[in-house]
Each structure stands twice: as structure tokens, then as C-alpha cells.
Design a protein around this motif. Structure first.
Motif, short mmCIF file in Angstrom:
data_model
loop_
_atom_site.label_atom_id
_atom_site.label_comp_id
_atom_site.label_asym_id
_atom_site.label_seq_id
_atom_site.Cartn_x
_atom_site.Cartn_y
_atom_site.Cartn_z
N LYS A 192 40.42 50.19 45.74
CA LYS A 192 41.01 51.47 45.33
C LYS A 192 39.95 52.39 44.75
O LYS A 192 39.93 53.59 45.03
CB LYS A 192 42.12 51.24 44.31
CG LYS A 192 43.36 50.62 44.89
CD LYS A 192 44.40 50.40 43.80
CE LYS A 192 45.61 49.67 44.35
NZ LYS A 192 46.56 49.32 43.30
N LEU A 193 39.05 51.84 43.96
CA LEU A 193 37.98 52.64 43.37
C LEU A 193 37.03 53.17 44.44
O LEU A 193 36.61 54.33 44.39
CB LEU A 193 37.21 51.79 42.34
CG LEU A 193 36.20 52.51 41.47
CD1 LEU A 193 36.87 53.62 40.67
CD2 LEU A 193 35.52 51.53 40.54
N ALA A 194 36.73 52.34 45.43
CA ALA A 194 35.85 52.78 46.51
C ALA A 194 36.51 53.90 47.32
O ALA A 194 35.85 54.87 47.71
CB ALA A 194 35.49 51.60 47.42
N ALA A 195 37.81 53.78 47.58
CA ALA A 195 38.52 54.83 48.31
C ALA A 195 38.53 56.12 47.50
O ALA A 195 38.34 57.23 48.06
CB ALA A 195 39.94 54.39 48.61
N LEU A 196 38.72 56.02 46.20
CA LEU A 196 38.70 57.20 45.35
C LEU A 196 37.33 57.86 45.36
O LEU A 196 37.21 59.09 45.43
CB LEU A 196 39.11 56.82 43.93
CG LEU A 196 39.24 57.95 42.92
CD1 LEU A 196 40.31 58.94 43.37
CD2 LEU A 196 39.56 57.39 41.55
N TRP A 199 44.31 35.16 45.37
CA TRP A 199 43.54 35.41 44.15
C TRP A 199 42.37 36.35 44.45
O TRP A 199 42.15 37.33 43.75
CB TRP A 199 43.04 34.09 43.58
CG TRP A 199 42.19 34.27 42.36
CD1 TRP A 199 40.83 34.26 42.32
CD2 TRP A 199 42.64 34.51 41.03
NE1 TRP A 199 40.41 34.47 41.03
CE2 TRP A 199 41.50 34.62 40.22
CE3 TRP A 199 43.88 34.62 40.45
CZ2 TRP A 199 41.58 34.85 38.86
CZ3 TRP A 199 43.95 34.86 39.10
CH2 TRP A 199 42.82 34.96 38.31
N ARG A 200 41.64 36.04 45.51
CA ARG A 200 40.50 36.91 45.86
C ARG A 200 40.95 38.29 46.28
O ARG A 200 40.31 39.28 45.97
CB ARG A 200 39.69 36.26 46.98
CG ARG A 200 38.89 35.09 46.52
CD ARG A 200 38.00 34.59 47.62
NE ARG A 200 37.15 33.52 47.13
CZ ARG A 200 36.22 32.96 47.85
NH1 ARG A 200 36.04 33.33 49.10
NH2 ARG A 200 35.49 32.01 47.34
N TYR A 201 42.06 38.36 47.03
CA TYR A 201 42.55 39.65 47.49
C TYR A 201 42.93 40.52 46.30
O TYR A 201 42.55 41.69 46.23
CB TYR A 201 43.76 39.45 48.40
CG TYR A 201 44.33 40.75 48.92
CD1 TYR A 201 43.74 41.40 50.00
CD2 TYR A 201 45.45 41.34 48.32
CE1 TYR A 201 44.25 42.60 50.47
CE2 TYR A 201 45.96 42.53 48.78
CZ TYR A 201 45.36 43.16 49.86
OH TYR A 201 45.85 44.34 50.32
N PHE A 202 43.68 40.00 45.34
CA PHE A 202 44.12 40.80 44.21
C PHE A 202 43.01 41.04 43.20
O PHE A 202 43.07 42.00 42.45
CB PHE A 202 45.33 40.16 43.55
CG PHE A 202 46.57 40.28 44.40
CD1 PHE A 202 47.09 41.52 44.72
CD2 PHE A 202 47.19 39.15 44.91
CE1 PHE A 202 48.21 41.64 45.51
CE2 PHE A 202 48.31 39.26 45.70
CZ PHE A 202 48.83 40.51 46.00
N GLN A 203 42.00 40.18 43.17
CA GLN A 203 40.85 40.43 42.29
C GLN A 203 40.07 41.66 42.76
O GLN A 203 39.57 42.42 41.95
CB GLN A 203 39.91 39.23 42.29
CG GLN A 203 40.39 38.05 41.49
CD GLN A 203 40.37 38.33 40.01
OE1 GLN A 203 41.38 38.71 39.44
NE2 GLN A 203 39.25 38.15 39.39
N HIS A 204 39.98 41.84 44.07
CA HIS A 204 39.19 42.94 44.61
C HIS A 204 40.03 44.15 44.99
O HIS A 204 39.51 45.11 45.55
CB HIS A 204 38.39 42.46 45.82
CG HIS A 204 37.41 41.38 45.47
ND1 HIS A 204 36.31 41.61 44.68
CD2 HIS A 204 37.38 40.07 45.76
CE1 HIS A 204 35.65 40.49 44.53
NE2 HIS A 204 36.27 39.53 45.17
N ALA A 205 41.32 44.13 44.71
CA ALA A 205 42.18 45.27 45.05
C ALA A 205 41.75 46.51 44.28
O ALA A 205 41.70 47.62 44.82
CB ALA A 205 43.64 44.93 44.77
N ASP A 206 41.40 46.34 43.00
CA ASP A 206 40.96 47.48 42.19
C ASP A 206 39.64 48.02 42.72
O ASP A 206 39.43 49.24 42.72
CB ASP A 206 40.80 47.07 40.73
CG ASP A 206 42.14 46.78 40.08
OD1 ASP A 206 43.17 47.31 40.56
OD2 ASP A 206 42.15 46.02 39.10
#
Length: 87
Positions: free
Chosen positions: A70-74, A60-67
Motif C-alpha cells: 500500500k505504501l509503495a502504491a501511494l 502471514w507473509r502476505y499480511f506482513q507485506h500488505a502495508d
């Protein structure tokens, strides 16, 4: 049924010559041993569910922060592009 077993245990110890203090001590020790054994059995039975809960919280925590990742990498890519465009 358990009460009858304890009463039978109590009477047999008294009939074989064990003192009342010895009988009470035996009952206390047996109660503590059964309590600790029951706790270990309960933990052993619940262990798969506890592990499932830990994995579910991690996922749950992993998929909550996946976005967020991705945003930080972008943002890092954009900042690199901005720095390179000024050169």
C-alpha cells in the motif's frame, strides 16, 4: 504382542523347511516393507497439517507485506502527481 508374532513366524518358517538364511531374509524384507508403509501412512496422516502450515505461512507473509504494498502504491501516485505538476 508383535514380538510373539515374529517369533511364531520365525518358528513356522523353520518348521516348514525354510532355511535359517531364508527366514532372516524374510524378516528383513518384512521389516523394510512395514517401515516404508508406516512412513507413507504417517505422511498421509500429517498431510492436512502440513498444508495448513504452508497456508498459514503464506497468509502471514502476505499480511506482513500488505502495508508495504500500500505504501509503495501511494508513493507511485505521489510521484506521478509530482511529475504532472511540473508540466
Amino acid at each position: 504382542m508383535e514380538i510373539l508374532f515374529v517369533l511364531g513366524f520365525f518358528l513356522m518358517l523353520l518348521l516348514t523347511g525354510v532355511s535359517l538364511l531364508g527366514v532372516i531374509a524374510a524378516l528383513v524384507v518384512a521389516t523394510v516393507v512395514m517401515f516404508v508403509g508406516g512412513l507413507f501412512t504417517l505422511v498421509f496422516k500429517l498431510l492436512p497439517w502440513l498444508l495448513l502450515a504452508v497456508v498459514a505461512v503464506w497468509a502471514w507473509r502476505y499480511f506482513q507485506h500488505a502495508d508495504d504494498r500500500k505504501l509503495a502504491a501511494l508513493r507511485r501516485k505521489i510521484s506521478r502527481l509530482d511529475r504532472n505538476s511540473w508540466r
